[in-house]
Design a protein around this motif. Structure first.
Motif, mmCIF file in Angstrom:
data_model
loop_
_atom_site.group_PDB
_atom_site.id
_atom_site.type_symbol
_atom_site.label_atom_id
_atom_site.label_comp_id
_atom_site.label_asym_id
_atom_site.label_seq_id
_atom_site.Cartn_x
_atom_site.Cartn_y
_atom_site.Cartn_z
ATOM 1 N N LYS A 128 -38.121 -53.176 -12.436
ATOM 2 C CA LYS A 128 -38.197 -54.599 -12.098
ATOM 3 C C LYS A 128 -37.451 -55.417 -13.151
ATOM 4 N N GLU A 129 -37.296 -56.715 -12.885
ATOM 5 C CA GLU A 129 -36.621 -57.589 -13.847
ATOM 6 C C GLU A 129 -37.320 -57.503 -15.203
ATOM 7 N N GLY A 130 -36.516 -57.393 -16.259
ATOM 8 C CA GLY A 130 -37.047 -57.289 -17.614
ATOM 9 C C GLY A 130 -37.199 -55.856 -18.091
ATOM 10 N N ASP A 131 -37.226 -54.880 -17.169
ATOM 11 C CA ASP A 131 -37.344 -53.469 -17.551
ATOM 12 C C ASP A 131 -36.034 -52.980 -18.157
ATOM 13 N N THR A 132 -36.150 -51.955 -18.996
ATOM 14 C CA THR A 132 -34.953 -51.327 -19.561
ATOM 15 C C THR A 132 -34.877 -49.884 -19.101
ATOM 16 N N PHE A 133 -33.678 -49.349 -19.108
ATOM 17 C CA PHE A 133 -33.430 -47.951 -18.753
ATOM 18 C C PHE A 133 -32.209 -47.494 -19.530
ATOM 19 N N ALA A 134 -31.993 -46.194 -19.583
ATOM 20 C CA ALA A 134 -30.842 -45.666 -20.321
ATOM 21 C C ALA A 134 -30.117 -44.612 -19.496
ATOM 22 N N VAL A 135 -28.805 -44.646 -19.572
ATOM 23 C CA VAL A 135 -27.946 -43.630 -18.960
ATOM 24 C C VAL A 135 -26.908 -43.268 -20.015
ATOM 25 N N ASN A 136 -26.765 -41.985 -20.282
ATOM 26 C CA ASN A 136 -25.822 -41.511 -21.306
ATOM 27 C C ASN A 136 -26.054 -42.196 -22.653
ATOM 28 N N ASN A 137 -27.294 -42.317 -23.032
ATOM 29 C CA ASN A 137 -27.700 -42.941 -24.299
ATOM 30 C C ASN A 137 -27.294 -44.405 -24.418
ATOM 31 N N ILE A 138 -26.986 -45.044 -23.297
ATOM 32 C CA ILE A 138 -26.672 -46.469 -23.297
ATOM 33 C C ILE A 138 -27.827 -47.190 -22.613
ATOM 34 N N SER A 139 -28.507 -48.027 -23.390
ATOM 35 C CA SER A 139 -29.659 -48.757 -22.872
ATOM 36 C C SER A 139 -29.209 -50.046 -22.188
ATOM 37 N N GLN A 140 -29.836 -50.354 -21.056
ATOM 38 C CA GLN A 140 -29.532 -51.575 -20.326
ATOM 39 C C GLN A 140 -30.844 -52.259 -19.940
ATOM 40 N N THR A 141 -30.803 -53.568 -19.888
ATOM 41 C CA THR A 141 -31.958 -54.349 -19.473
ATOM 42 C C THR A 141 -31.642 -55.032 -18.153
ATOM 43 N N ILE A 142 -32.570 -54.963 -17.213
ATOM 44 C CA ILE A 142 -32.377 -55.599 -15.917
ATOM 45 C C ILE A 142 -32.684 -57.080 -16.060
ATOM 46 N N MET A 143 -31.703 -57.915 -15.773
ATOM 47 C CA MET A 143 -31.832 -59.363 -15.898
ATOM 48 C C MET A 143 -32.305 -59.985 -14.589
ATOM 49 N N GLN A 144 -31.719 -59.505 -13.465
ATOM 50 C CA GLN A 144 -32.031 -60.099 -12.165
ATOM 51 C C GLN A 144 -31.809 -59.077 -11.066
ATOM 52 N N ILE A 145 -32.616 -59.199 -10.004
ATOM 53 C CA ILE A 145 -32.468 -58.324 -8.837
ATOM 54 C C ILE A 145 -32.454 -59.207 -7.593
ATOM 55 N N TRP A 146 -31.478 -58.947 -6.724
ATOM 56 C CA TRP A 146 -31.428 -59.667 -5.443
ATOM 57 C C TRP A 146 -31.727 -58.700 -4.324
#
Length: 146
Positions: A128-146
């Motif tokens: 959900k918005e605000g959650d973080t996840f990582a792919v290939n040791n690169i972390s990303q944060t979800i800002m918005q979902i439509w």
């Protein structure tokens, strides 16, 4: 973000690809019929190579037809979590979880299309918005979902 417009862009890309593959298959079949020769083995080798090319094009055509079938089932309704049909803005970019047709541009923004089967989409799935996840040791944060 206008998800119906994005889906139309993707459908157009896939439809164009399908038409190109159908044209290439027709052209290859026509050239296969034109390769008449009294050379024996060379003739058979040439025909076999053309048949392999037709099979390869047919496989790619089927892949594109499957992508079109997947696209036609995608909902354009807003999502509250990442799933098939979600448009997701992270701190690293915009991603549309549909089928992978590469980058598309809408409203002067680059949007990367990703298949629901891709590692990126699987890592984001259910978040959900605000959650973080990582792919290939690169972390990303979800800002918005439509």
């Amino acid at each position: 973000m206008n998800k119906p417009e994005l889906l139309n862009i993707i459908k157009t890309k896939i439809t164009t690809k399908i038409q190109n593959f159908e044209d290439l298959i027709a052209e290859t079949r026509a050239s296969s019929n034109d390769t008449k020769s009294s050379m024996g083995d060379k003739y058979e080798t040439g025909r076999e190579m053309l048949q392999q090319e037709i099979n390869n094009l047919q496989r790619q055509l089927n892949e594109s037809l499957n992508q079109l079938a997947v696209i036609q089932k995608i909902s354009t309704e807003p999502c509250d979590k990442v799933q098939n049909g979600s448009l997701v803005k992270t701190d690293k970019g915009l991603f549309y979880v549909t089928v992978s047709v590469g980058e598309i541009i809408s409203e002067n923004q680059k949007i990367m299309t990703v298949s629901a089967e891709s590692p990126l989409a699987k890592a984001m799935s259910g978040k959900k918005e605000g959650d973080t996840f990582a792919v290939n040791n690169i972390s990303q944060t979800i800002m918005q979902i439509w």
